[in-house]
Design a protein around this motif. Sequence first.
Motif, mmCIF file in Angstrom:
data_model
loop_
_atom_site.group_PDB
_atom_site.id
_atom_site.type_symbol
_atom_site.label_atom_id
_atom_site.label_comp_id
_atom_site.label_asym_id
_atom_site.label_seq_id
_atom_site.Cartn_x
_atom_site.Cartn_y
_atom_site.Cartn_z
ATOM 1 N N MET A 1 -22.257 -13.014 39.982
ATOM 2 C CA MET A 1 -21.844 -14.263 38.986
ATOM 3 C C MET A 1 -23.158 -14.835 38.455
ATOM 4 N N SER A 2 -24.143 -14.578 38.939
ATOM 5 C CA SER A 2 -25.457 -15.427 38.373
ATOM 6 C C SER A 2 -25.636 -14.595 36.787
ATOM 7 N N VAL A 3 -25.258 -13.514 36.434
ATOM 8 C CA VAL A 3 -25.288 -13.155 35.012
ATOM 9 C C VAL A 3 -24.416 -14.017 34.033
ATOM 10 N N ARG A 4 -23.202 -14.510 34.844
ATOM 11 C CA ARG A 4 -22.206 -15.526 34.074
ATOM 12 C C ARG A 4 -22.889 -16.594 33.831
ATOM 13 N N PHE A 5 -23.655 -17.494 34.982
ATOM 14 C CA PHE A 5 -24.490 -18.580 34.729
ATOM 15 C C PHE A 5 -25.302 -18.474 33.786
ATOM 16 N N LEU A 10 -27.414 -19.811 28.226
ATOM 17 C CA LEU A 10 -27.753 -19.235 26.908
ATOM 18 C C LEU A 10 -26.713 -19.874 26.065
ATOM 19 N N TYR A 11 -25.534 -19.933 25.985
ATOM 20 C CA TYR A 11 -24.619 -20.642 25.082
ATOM 21 C C TYR A 11 -25.096 -22.183 24.914
ATOM 22 N N ARG A 12 -25.392 -22.844 26.148
ATOM 23 C CA ARG A 12 -25.724 -24.403 26.123
ATOM 24 C C ARG A 12 -27.051 -24.395 25.102
ATOM 25 N N GLN A 18 -18.387 -24.899 23.309
ATOM 26 C CA GLN A 18 -16.922 -24.460 23.683
ATOM 27 C C GLN A 18 -17.284 -22.879 24.537
ATOM 28 N N ARG A 19 -18.178 -22.237 23.863
ATOM 29 C CA ARG A 19 -18.694 -21.028 24.457
ATOM 30 C C ARG A 19 -18.717 -21.245 25.916
ATOM 31 N N GLU A 20 -19.820 -21.950 26.067
ATOM 32 C CA GLU A 20 -20.106 -22.342 27.385
ATOM 33 C C GLU A 20 -18.871 -22.834 28.358
ATOM 34 N N GLU A 21 -18.355 -23.599 27.637
ATOM 35 C CA GLU A 21 -17.020 -24.235 28.767
ATOM 36 C C GLU A 21 -16.262 -22.955 28.873
#
Length: 121
Positions: A1-5, A10-12, A18-21
């Motif tokens: 999951m750390s990859v998703r965080f 990165l999106y932030r 919206q991509r981060e959301e």
Amino acid sequence: MSVRFRLASLYRDQGLNQREEQVLTEIVRETSDPSEVTRAGRRLLQVAILTGRLEAVEQSLRPLIEAVSRPESRGRTTQLKLVLDVYSHLAAAVRYGPLDGQEQKLTALGERAQRAIVQAL
């Protein structure tokens, strides 16, 4: 999951809220690790409040209410707590917002939140 965080981060950094959301919502829905749900959920709430998208987050998390009630979903109460936090923030936004239509908005919100509240008991 750390990859998703990291992806959400990165999106932030790029201002793609919206991509981060979306990534944070996927983490909340798919993981069973309470610490990851809490971490993603806190950030998801922050993003939703900052962008005025609490209602959209509510709709994307609403299926979790049904999922938590299933026997195979034991231990997923962290998701339910997150949904209740979303409703709490929505209620505060209505309560401290414009007065016109406030009672009707709170009634409608209470009706939507009712199942989550009952599940939490």
